[in-house]
Write an enzyme that holds these catalytic residues in place. Sequence first.
Site, PDB file in Angstrom:
ATOM      1  CG  HIS A   1      29.212  46.267  39.667  1.00 10.08           C
ATOM      2  ND1 HIS A   1      28.693  46.374  38.396  1.00 10.08           N
ATOM      3  CD2 HIS A   1      29.225  44.934  39.959  1.00 10.08           C
ATOM      4  CE1 HIS A   1      28.411  45.157  37.934  1.00 10.08           C
ATOM      5  NE2 HIS A   1      28.726  44.276  38.865  1.00 10.08           N
TER       6      HIS A   1
ATOM      7  CD  GLU B   1      30.466  41.640  35.392  1.00 12.42           C
ATOM      8  OE1 GLU B   1      31.325  40.935  35.961  1.00 12.42           O
ATOM      9  OE2 GLU B   1      29.284  41.734  35.776  1.00 12.42           O
TER      10      GLU B   1
ATOM     11  CD  GLU C   1      35.329  41.393  37.157  1.00 12.08           C
ATOM     12  OE1 GLU C   1      36.103  40.775  37.927  1.00 12.08           O
ATOM     13  OE2 GLU C   1      34.157  41.041  36.928  1.00 12.08           O
TER      14      GLU C   1
ATOM     15  CG  ASP D   1      33.154  38.070  34.855  1.00 12.06           C
ATOM     16  OD1 ASP D   1      33.105  36.977  34.269  1.00 12.06           O
ATOM     17  OD2 ASP D   1      32.471  38.343  35.860  1.00 12.06           O
TER      18      ASP D   1
ATOM     19  CD  GLN E   1      24.605  38.253  36.134  1.00  9.69           C
ATOM     20  OE1 GLN E   1      24.913  38.808  35.091  1.00  9.69           O
ATOM     21  NE2 GLN E   1      25.090  38.621  37.303  1.00  9.69           N
TER      22      GLN E   1
ATOM     23  CB  THR F   1      31.871  45.284  37.488  1.00 12.78           C
ATOM     24  OG1 THR F   1      31.496  44.040  36.912  1.00 12.78           O
ATOM     25  CG2 THR F   1      31.731  46.397  36.473  1.00 12.78           C
TER      26      THR F   1
HETATM   27 MN    MN Z   1      32.532  39.848  37.387  1.00 10.76          MN
END
Ligand code: MN
Length: 450
Positions: free
Chosen positions: A160, A225, A227, A259, A266, A386
Site C-alpha cells: 500500500h 481503506e 484495515e 478508515d 488528503q 490499509t
Molecule cells: Mn488508514
Amino acid sequence: MSASPTPPAGDSSPEALAATLDPARRSWVPSANAPDTDFPIQNLPFCVFRRDGEAPRVGVAIGEEIVDVSAALARGLLHGEALPAAEACRESTLNALMALGRLPARALRTQLSELLRAGGPGEELRATLAPALLVSQHAVELLLPATVGDYTDFYASVHHATNVGRMFRPDNPLLPNYKWVPIGYHGRASSLVVSGTPVHRPEGQRKGPNDAEPSVGPSRSLDYELEVAAWVGPGNALGTTIPLAEADAHLFGLSLLNDWSARDLQAWEYQPLGPFLAKNFASTVSPFIVTLDALEPFRAPIAARADGDPAPLPYLDDGHDRARGGFALTLEVWLCTARMRTGGEPAVRLSRGSFLDLYWSMGQMLTHHASNGCNLRPGDVLGSGTVSGAKSGTQGCLLELTKRAAEPITLPNGETRGFLQDGDEVVLTGYAEAPGAVRIGFGRCAGVVR
Ligand code: MN
C-alpha cells in the site's frame, strides 16, 4: 428464577484454552454449528448490545445469538477464576474487562464455552437457560464495544505504501524511514463509529494539479481503506514501555476497520504534518472483538522481508513475534450501490487480501507506539493501515484498485466506480482459516455513504 445449575468448569490453563479451540467441539445453539457461520463455539467474540429502551450490556456472540454475560453471572453460572471478568462485564463497555488482562478474560471465555458446548452442563438446562441467556443478534442494536480514548492509524503494508507513494511521488514512492520505523499518525477517536452508521461525505478544500487555487466543497474522491483494528487491553504507565515479547499481553483482540478517506482533501492537506480532515470525519469498526485466544490457531509469521532490507532494530525484534506475530486472516471488500440495492442485485467483491501481507506486526506497532513512554490505555484502537498485497485484486482501497480513478471498475450492472458515490454501501468482511482449526469470522463492518 433460579435454575440451580451445575456450574461449568473452565479456567485460564493452557488445557482449558485448548479445549475451547477443539475442532470437534459443537454447541447446543444450532446456528453456531452452521459451516459458514462467523461465530462457531471456537470463536466467542465480545460485543456490547442494547435491547429497546435498556442500558447497554456486554455479550458474547455464538452463531446468530448473543450470550448476555451478566444474565449468566446472575444465575450463578460463572464462578471461580472467571468471576472478576464476569463482574467487569456488568459495565456498559468492555474497557473494564480489557483492563484486567488476558488470563481473567480467558477464564471467562472457557467457562462460557463449557456452558455452551453440546454435551456439557448447559445443554441439560437448555430449556430453562436459553430464554434468559440468549438474545438474537438481529433483535438488538450493536454498539461501539469500548470507549475509545485514543485511536492511532498505522501504515504497515509496504505494498500500500509503495502504490500510494508512487501516485503522490512518482520518483520517490517509498520514503527511506519506512523499513526502519512503523509509520503512523494520531487519528480521531470521537468519530469512530460502529458498523451500520451512515457516513456523510465530507466537505473540504480540494485543489487539483491544474487548479490555481483550492475550492471548498464535497469530496470528489471518497474512498474506503480495508484495515484491522487492534484493541488495547492492559495499558502501560506514562514513561514506561512495552517490550515486544510482552506485546500479546497488551492486545485484547481484533476487529475490522474502515478508515474512510477523502483523497482530494488528503492530497492538498497532508504535507508537512500528515492526514487530518481527510480522515477524521468517520472511521467504522465492526462490533465484535475476536480475542487473541480465539485467534491462537491462526498465528503465523508475517511476510518475510525482501533481500537487502534492514533487520528490525533490537526493540522491534523478538523470536516469538518473528514466528507468530501475524494472523492468518483473509480480508474482503464488498460494494453494493444504491442501484444494485434497488434492483435486488447482490453485493460485488472488490478485493481479497491477506493480513499476513504486512511489513510490521501488530505487536511491533504496539511496542513502537509505547517505545517513547507514550501511555496506551484499555480500549485504545490501533489501526493496521490499509491491507494490500502485491498481486492484482488484493489492493485494500479504490485509490490503488482504480489508480486514482484513472482505471475505473465496471460493476456487473454496467455502473463504473473510480471513487465512491452517494448511496454506495461498503462492507468489509474477514475470516481466519488454518489446517486443523474451525474457521472463525469477524462479522460485517458496513457503512453507506450519504
Ligand atoms: Mn488508514
